[in-house]
Design a protein around this motif. Structure first.
Motif, mmCIF file in Angstrom:
data_model
loop_
_atom_site.group_PDB
_atom_site.id
_atom_site.type_symbol
_atom_site.label_atom_id
_atom_site.label_comp_id
_atom_site.label_asym_id
_atom_site.label_seq_id
_atom_site.Cartn_x
_atom_site.Cartn_y
_atom_site.Cartn_z
ATOM 1 N N MET A 1 0.853 -1.181 0.000
ATOM 2 C CA MET A 1 0.000 0.000 0.000
ATOM 3 C C MET A 1 0.894 1.238 0.000
ATOM 4 N N PRO A 2 0.635 2.199 -0.931
ATOM 5 C CA PRO A 2 1.471 3.396 -0.968
ATOM 6 C C PRO A 2 1.263 4.259 0.274
ATOM 7 N N LYS A 3 2.334 4.919 0.658
ATOM 8 C CA LYS A 3 2.264 5.799 1.826
ATOM 9 C C LYS A 3 1.451 7.043 1.493
ATOM 10 N N ARG A 4 0.537 7.413 2.386
ATOM 11 C CA ARG A 4 -0.292 8.596 2.180
ATOM 12 C C ARG A 4 0.522 9.856 2.461
ATOM 13 N N PRO A 5 0.241 10.936 1.723
ATOM 14 C CA PRO A 5 0.963 12.193 1.967
ATOM 15 C C PRO A 5 0.770 12.683 3.404
ATOM 16 N N LEU A 6 1.771 13.375 3.911
ATOM 17 C CA LEU A 6 1.742 13.894 5.278
ATOM 18 C C LEU A 6 0.508 14.764 5.503
ATOM 19 N N ARG A 7 0.183 15.619 4.538
ATOM 20 C CA ARG A 7 -0.984 16.508 4.651
ATOM 21 C C ARG A 7 -2.251 15.700 4.914
ATOM 22 N N LYS A 8 -2.426 14.592 4.186
ATOM 23 C CA LYS A 8 -3.618 13.750 4.335
ATOM 24 C C LYS A 8 -3.609 13.055 5.705
ATOM 25 N N ARG A 9 -2.462 12.544 6.121
ATOM 26 C CA ARG A 9 -2.371 11.870 7.424
ATOM 27 C C ARG A 9 -2.668 12.838 8.566
ATOM 28 N N LEU A 10 -2.134 14.064 8.487
ATOM 29 C CA LEU A 10 -2.402 15.055 9.533
ATOM 30 C C LEU A 10 -3.884 15.412 9.582
ATOM 31 N N ALA A 11 -4.458 15.643 8.410
ATOM 32 C CA ALA A 11 -5.886 16.006 8.365
ATOM 33 C C ALA A 11 -6.738 14.897 8.968
ATOM 34 N N ASP A 12 -6.444 13.656 8.618
ATOM 35 C CA ASP A 12 -7.210 12.534 9.156
ATOM 36 C C ASP A 12 -7.039 12.411 10.674
ATOM 37 N N SER A 13 -5.808 12.568 11.161
ATOM 38 C CA SER A 13 -5.563 12.401 12.595
ATOM 39 C C SER A 13 -6.183 13.530 13.415
ATOM 40 N N MET A 14 -6.320 14.714 12.817
ATOM 41 C CA MET A 14 -6.889 15.858 13.532
ATOM 42 C C MET A 14 -8.378 16.030 13.235
ATOM 43 N N ASP A 15 -8.909 15.174 12.371
ATOM 44 C CA ASP A 15 -10.321 15.227 11.991
ATOM 45 C C ASP A 15 -10.704 16.603 11.433
ATOM 46 N N VAL A 16 -9.860 17.121 10.522
ATOM 47 C CA VAL A 16 -10.138 18.380 9.825
ATOM 48 C C VAL A 16 -10.011 18.122 8.326
ATOM 49 N N PRO A 17 -10.625 18.962 7.501
ATOM 50 C CA PRO A 17 -10.493 18.779 6.055
ATOM 51 C C PRO A 17 -9.050 18.983 5.599
ATOM 52 N N GLU A 18 -8.655 18.259 4.577
ATOM 53 C CA GLU A 18 -7.292 18.366 4.045
ATOM 54 C C GLU A 18 -6.994 19.786 3.562
ATOM 55 N N ILE A 19 -8.007 20.488 3.090
ATOM 56 C CA ILE A 19 -7.820 21.857 2.591
ATOM 57 C C ILE A 19 -7.254 22.783 3.663
ATOM 58 N N ALA A 20 -7.455 22.447 4.936
ATOM 59 C CA ALA A 20 -6.929 23.272 6.026
ATOM 60 C C ALA A 20 -5.409 23.379 5.960
ATOM 61 N N PHE A 21 -4.762 22.439 5.276
ATOM 62 C CA PHE A 21 -3.306 22.453 5.153
ATOM 63 C C PHE A 21 -2.854 23.021 3.814
ATOM 64 N N GLY A 22 -3.780 23.523 3.004
ATOM 65 C CA GLY A 22 -3.456 24.192 1.751
ATOM 66 C C GLY A 22 -3.102 23.238 0.624
ATOM 67 N N GLY A 23 -3.231 23.747 -0.588
ATOM 68 C CA GLY A 23 -2.821 23.008 -1.764
ATOM 69 C C GLY A 23 -3.829 22.032 -2.329
ATOM 70 N N CYS A 24 -4.842 21.703 -1.585
ATOM 71 C CA CYS A 24 -5.846 20.736 -2.031
ATOM 72 C C CYS A 24 -6.865 21.462 -2.914
ATOM 73 N N PRO A 25 -7.216 20.903 -4.082
ATOM 74 C CA PRO A 25 -8.245 21.544 -4.905
ATOM 75 C C PRO A 25 -9.550 21.688 -4.123
ATOM 76 N N TYR A 26 -10.190 22.832 -4.286
ATOM 77 C CA TYR A 26 -11.412 23.141 -3.550
ATOM 78 C C TYR A 26 -12.377 23.791 -4.518
ATOM 79 N N LEU A 27 -13.597 23.246 -4.635
ATOM 80 C CA LEU A 27 -14.596 23.757 -5.560
ATOM 81 C C LEU A 27 -15.786 24.307 -4.792
ATOM 82 N N THR A 28 -16.278 25.466 -5.237
ATOM 83 C CA THR A 28 -17.489 26.052 -4.688
ATOM 84 C C THR A 28 -18.467 26.231 -5.850
ATOM 85 N N VAL A 29 -19.607 25.569 -5.762
ATOM 86 C CA VAL A 29 -20.606 25.626 -6.827
ATOM 87 C C VAL A 29 -21.833 26.371 -6.305
ATOM 88 N N GLU A 30 -22.304 27.334 -7.089
ATOM 89 C CA GLU A 30 -23.529 28.065 -6.751
ATOM 90 C C GLU A 30 -24.547 27.766 -7.842
#
Length: 93
Positions: A1-30
């Motif tokens: 199994m490939p190692k998950r990026p640090l950003r993803k592991r931190l987000a999962d361990s802190m129970d926050v969205p990955e976007i909180a660490f920047g760089g993750c694509p984020y879409l807002t649809v109206e």
């Protein structure tokens, strides 16, 4: 199994969205008339029926009618028009 990026592991361990660490694509649809894409890397193609955007690890394809780019700032794009579909493709390595 490939190692998950640090950003993803931190987000999962802190129970926050990955976007909180920047760089993750984020879409807002109206509705179906406005789309904002944060962390866009490149505009791959653009016409009034289809816009292709390079995101981190993905290509976003916006389908619609009378599509326009309302603004393009540092890694943020706002698209207007009648949006009929959003499709994602994995980038080929």
């Amino acid at each position: 199994m490939p190692k998950r990026p640090l950003r993803k592991r931190l987000a999962d361990s802190m129970d926050v969205p990955e976007i909180a660490f920047g760089g993750c694509p984020y879409l807002t649809v109206e509705g179906n008339t406005s789309l904002r894409v944060d962390h866009c890397l490149e505009i791959l193609s653009y016409d009034d029926r289809e816009i292709r955007l390079a995101l981190r690890g993905l290509i976003l394809i916006v389908h619609g009618e009378a599509l326009t780019m309302r603004s393009y700032a540092i890694r943020t794009i706002c698209i207007g028009g009648r949006i009929t579909a959003l499709c994602f493709e994995e980038k080929k390595k």
